[in-house]
Each structure stands twice: as structure tokens, then as C-alpha cells.
Design a protein around this motif. Structure first.
Motif, PDB file in Angstrom:
ATOM      1  N   HIS A  50      34.955  42.060  36.530  1.00  0.00           N
ATOM      2  CA  HIS A  50      34.877  43.334  36.652  1.00  0.00           C
ATOM      3  C   HIS A  50      34.994  44.032  38.031  1.00  0.00           C
ATOM      4  CE1 HIS A  50      30.607  42.746  36.249  1.00  0.00           C
ATOM      5  NE2 HIS A  50      30.290  44.114  37.127  1.00  0.00           N
ATOM      6  N   TYR A  83      43.428  41.979  36.022  1.00  0.00           N
ATOM      7  CA  TYR A  83      42.510  41.279  35.006  1.00  0.00           C
ATOM      8  C   TYR A  83      43.189  40.039  34.494  1.00  0.00           C
ATOM      9  CZ  TYR A  83      39.877  41.097  30.760  1.00  0.00           C
ATOM     10  OH  TYR A  83      39.422  40.309  29.432  1.00  0.00           O
TER      11      TYR A  83
ATOM     12  N   HIS B   5      27.501  36.304  30.900  1.00  0.00           N
ATOM     13  CA  HIS B   5      28.022  36.932  32.105  1.00  0.00           C
ATOM     14  C   HIS B   5      29.352  37.096  31.833  1.00  0.00           C
ATOM     15  CE1 HIS B   5      25.102  36.570  35.473  1.00  0.00           C
ATOM     16  NE2 HIS B   5      24.745  37.087  34.786  1.00  0.00           N
ATOM     17  N   ILE B   8      30.309  40.021  29.508  1.00  0.00           N
ATOM     18  CA  ILE B   8      29.964  41.362  30.084  1.00  0.00           C
ATOM     19  C   ILE B   8      31.070  41.715  30.980  1.00  0.00           C
ATOM     20  CG2 ILE B   8      28.555  42.404  31.574  1.00  0.00           C
ATOM     21  CD1 ILE B   8      26.111  40.878  30.521  1.00  0.00           C
ATOM     22  N   ASP B   9      31.521  40.851  31.655  1.00  0.00           N
ATOM     23  CA  ASP B   9      32.711  41.082  32.779  1.00  0.00           C
ATOM     24  C   ASP B   9      33.847  41.645  31.881  1.00  0.00           C
ATOM     25  OD1 ASP B   9      31.125  40.385  34.867  1.00  0.00           O
ATOM     26  OD2 ASP B   9      32.298  38.601  35.331  1.00  0.00           O
ATOM     27  N   ASN B  10      34.315  40.770  30.670  1.00  0.00           N
ATOM     28  CA  ASN B  10      35.235  41.201  30.166  1.00  0.00           C
ATOM     29  C   ASN B  10      35.128  42.611  29.294  1.00  0.00           C
ATOM     30  OD1 ASN B  10      37.071  38.935  30.641  1.00  0.00           O
ATOM     31  ND2 ASN B  10      35.877  37.641  28.950  1.00  0.00           N
TER      32      ASN B  10
END
Lengths: 170, 276
Positions: A50, A83, B5, B8-10
Motif C-alpha cells: 500500500h 499494484y 500483512h 491488509i496491504d491488498n
């Protein structure tokens, strides 16, 4: 180099490129090349996904401002490219990388990026004529300059530019 | 832990991407308004860009005047010195002559418009070939510059350039007449038939399209299009462009008309903003 530094670097590049527009015969493909920076970040950065997408969207936001595109256009494209690229991050090691693999990868991502732009234009109901020759030229410019940009970014990431490797930093 | 993790990142990345997509959709549907961050970035960039623009002028000038003369210098240095001096003088005089001619043309055009106008200089062009936007700076008439607002017409001595798209301080962005988001009511000078001129956003040429002119209307290659002054802030009777191609399609009601604007967008330097 911390990936956050790509934001001021992209800003400077856009500032200079847009100011020197009278010197260039055409600015075709410049925006596509900036999108390739997001691909690079997605492929090579070792920070959390992210963070990479956030940095890429900020770069896209700057590109929106400088390109006169509707707000969110390049912001979305840049973020999405980063992404998608993160999905191939682990398989993209610098040891196995050579000129041809970079060239082919940038070529594929350029097609993907330009295709994505057309999809967004369609979503936004912005009617534009489809011109295959221009599209091919854009892919060509983006592939050539984007491949060069990969090596410049590699240099910035390497210990030659900043004294020590910093792949893992935000 | 690592899988958590990654999850959550995705999720965060997808949320970010969906919000940018929603933002894009909204920016298309709702008229554009500058947010504070954008205004700050554009304003600070404009100040720097003014400097970089002047530097670009110097670089262009040095490139044009000296680069190709290096080889001549090697052949005959003495002759080059004399030539350089003469060339510099000629280039300087030619530049001044061109500038004066351009300014005189712009001034006489400005006087022909009854509305209040303000002069501006083009600083930079957008980097995207579809969305054609240029940035202008109001270098004089600082008092009038505060009256500039979104939608105000921008003209050159050749014809219409576009309309104000964003305003920040003494700087503004202009949406060119060739941008797909631009449209204006026009009529054919020869016949008086009306239609809507819309930008095409072509990659390689500054071309617009005239829409909503029925198949039975007489329009030919070379016809001039003029503003009607209806529905926009643009004054009446401003030259817009020339018809370069007419295609009649049997399966539609309207003709497909390609128009080349009179304004030379690639050579823009000075423009005027009309304050209605």
C-alpha cells in the motif's frame, strides 16, 4: 533511495518537461513514460504494497495536474500499474535482469498502460478517435524511454548514487 | 503474520484504487473546482515555471544562434566572429520585428473587441496529447487579473484559443478548442447554418469537429466558421476555423465535418483573455 523521493523527482521532471515544451517536436508519450515509473516502483520496491500504491497515486496526481487530465485519471492508472506490478515483485530480481527482459517488460506494461487509459476514457464517456499509428508511436516512445528510465532508476537505487543500497526504505 | 500483512496491504491498495476511480468519475461529471493542494502545487509550480520558462528561452536562443555555427568556427574563426556578430544582430532584429508584428496584430484584434480584455503570456503546454491545456500568466494588469474566472474566453489574433479552465493567482489554465471537453456554438459564414464545434483530442493534429449540421445543409471544404455568441461567454463574430473535410453518412442525420482552427496552437506565445 527511499521510494518517497520519487515524488519530488517526478515533480521536477514534469516541471522541467512542461516548461521546455517549445524545444520538443512533440510531447507524445511523456505521460506514458511517467506511468512506467510506477511499474518500476511496483516491481522493485521492497516496502509494503500500500505504500508503493500510495506513492504511485501521488505521482499520478502530479501527472494529472501537469497534463490537464481530469482529476483522478492518471492517479488511478499510476496506482493500478504499481499494484499490478507488485504481484510480480518477488519474481523480479536484479540478478536475472538484462536489457532485453527490461525492454520486453516495459513494452508489455506500456501496452497495458495505454490500454488502461483508453478504458478509463471510455468509463468517463470521453469520446476520442482511435488512431492506431499514434498508438504504436506512443507505445514505441514509452518502451524506449521507459527502458532507459528503468536503468536510471536502478542507478538511483544502487550504491553508486547514494552510497548504499536502500531498497527496503520508504 | 506475513499473510495477514499481505491481506491488509491488498485491502488498503484496493480501497485506494477504488477511491481514485470514483474521484475520476466525479471529476468528469461535476464541473472542475481546484482543491487547496492542487492550487498550492500549481501556484508554486507557476512561480518556478516562470523562471524555467525564461531559462528555456535563453537555451533556445543559444541553441538556435550558436550550435550549428561551431563547425564554421573551426573552418574559419575570423570569419565566424564577423558572421556571429552580424547573425546576432539580424536574429535580434528579426525577433524584435516578429514580436512587434505579433503584438501589433494582437493589439488591433484587441481593439476590435468591445468587451474588456487582458493580455497574457503562454507558459507551458500540457504533457498529455489528448487533454490539451496550456498555462498562461497575466504579466501586466494585475488588478484586472483578479476578475478572471473559469469559462472566460481566450483568443489570439488568429481566432479562438479556448476558455479558462482553472485560475490560481496571476496564472490560469486554458482548455484549448481542440480538447474533447470543449464545445462552442458556431455558424458557417457563407450560409449562416449553425452547429456545435467540439474538440477532438487528436494525438497528432489540432483538429475539431462541427456537429449537429443536418445532411441536407450545404457546407463545403474551405468554409469559415464564426462564433455565434450564443450560450457561452465568447463574443459574437470571432473567427474559429476552416472546414477541411465533409463526410455525409447515410445512416445518420448529421454530417461529419472536420475543422482546422485558425489559431496556431503549437506557436502560442501571447493571448488575450476576454472579460465579459
Amino acid at each position: 533511495m527511499p521510494i518517497i523521493l520519487y515524488i519530488p523527482l517526478s515533480y521536477l521532471f514534469l516541471l522541467v518537461a512542461s516548461s521546455f515544451w517549445t524545444l520538443f517536436p512533440s510531447l507524445l508519450g511523456i505521460a506514458d513514460v511517467i506511468c512506467i515509473v510506477s511499474v518500476y516502483l511496483g516491481l522493485t520496491s521492497k516496502v509494503r504494497t500500500h505504500y508503493i500504491v500510495l506513492v504511485a497515486t501521488i505521482i499520478g496526481y502530479l501527472l494529472d495536474i501537469f497534463s490537464g487530465a481530469p482529476a483522478g485519471f492518471y492517479t488511478h492508472i499510476s496506482g493500478l500499474l504499481a499494484y499490478v506490478s507488485t504481484m510480480f515483485n518477488s519474481g523480479w530480481e536484479s540478478k536475472s535482469r538484462n536489457g532485453w527482459s527490461v525492454f520486453i517488460l516495459v513494452f508489455i506494461m506500456s501496452i497495458f498502460s495505454i490500454g488502461l487509459q483508453n478504458v478509463l476514457l471510455w468509463i468517463g464517456n470521453i469520446e476520442l478517435p482511435f488512431e492506431s499509428v499514434t498508438m504504436i508511436i506512443r507505445i514505441g516512445i514509452s518502451t524506449m524511454l521507459g527502458s532507459g528510465l528503468f536503468f536510471v532508476c536502478d542507478y538511483l537505487h544502487s550504491n553508486k548514487a547514494f552510497g548504499k543500497p536502500n531498497h527496503g526504505q520508504l | 503474520m506475513k499473510i495477514r500483512h499481505r491481506g491488509i496491504d491488498n485491502i488498503l491498495s484496493v480501497v485506494l484504487l477504488v477511491s481514485t476511480l470514483v474521484w475520476f468519475r466525479n471529476s468528469i461529471n461535476v464541473p472542475q473546482e481546484n482543491d487547496h493542494i492542487e492550487t498550492a502545487i500549481l501556484y508554486s509550480s507557476s512561480v518556478m515555471q516562470s523562471g524555467v520558462h525564461r531559462m528555456a528561452d535563453v537555451v533556445t536562443s543559444v541553441w538556435d544562434r550558436y550550435f550549428w555555427l561551431v563547425n564554421v568556427e573551426q573552418q574559419n574563426e575570423k570569419l565566424l566572429q564577423e558572421n556571429l556578430h552580424i547573425n546576432e544582430q539580424i536574429l535580434l532584429m528579426n525577433n524584435q520585428k516578429n514580436d512587434i508584428a505579433q503584438l501589433e496584430k494582437l493589439l488591433s484584434f484587441k481593439q476590435s473587441i468591445s468587451e474588456k480584455t487582458i493580455g497574457a503570456r503562454v507558459l507551458y503546454s500540457s504533457l498529455n496529447t489528448h487533454f490539451t491545456v496550456v498555462q498562461i500568466a497575466i504579466e501586466y494588469d494585475a488588478e484586472l487579473s483578479h476578475q478572471i474566472d473559469v469559462g472566460f474566453p481566450v483568443l489570439s489574433s488568429d481566432g479562438i484559443i479556448g476558455k479558462i479552465y482553472k485560475v490560481y493567482g496571476n496564472y490560469s489554465e486554458v482548455l484549448l478548442a481542440t480538447d474533447p471537453r470543449f464545445s462552442i456554438d458556431v455558424f458557417v459564414e457563407r450560409t449562416g447554418d449553425r452547429g456545435i464545434l467540439m474538440g477532438q483530442g487528436k494525438d497528432h493534429a489540432y483538429i475539431s469537429t462541427m456537429k449537429y449540421l443536418e445532411n441536407d445543409k450545404d457546407i463545403r471544404k474551405g468554409d469559415r466558421l464564426i462564433t455565434t455568441g450564443v450560450g457561452t461567454l465568447f463574443p459574437k463574430n470571432i473567427a474559429v476555423g476552416e472546414v477541411i473535410d465533409v463526410r455525409i453518412q447515410e445512416d445518420t442525420l448529421f454530417q461529419e465535418i472536420l475543422v482546422e482552427p485558425f489559431a496556431k496552437f503549437s506557436l502560442l506565445d501571447r493571448v488575450i483573455v476576454v472579460i465579459p
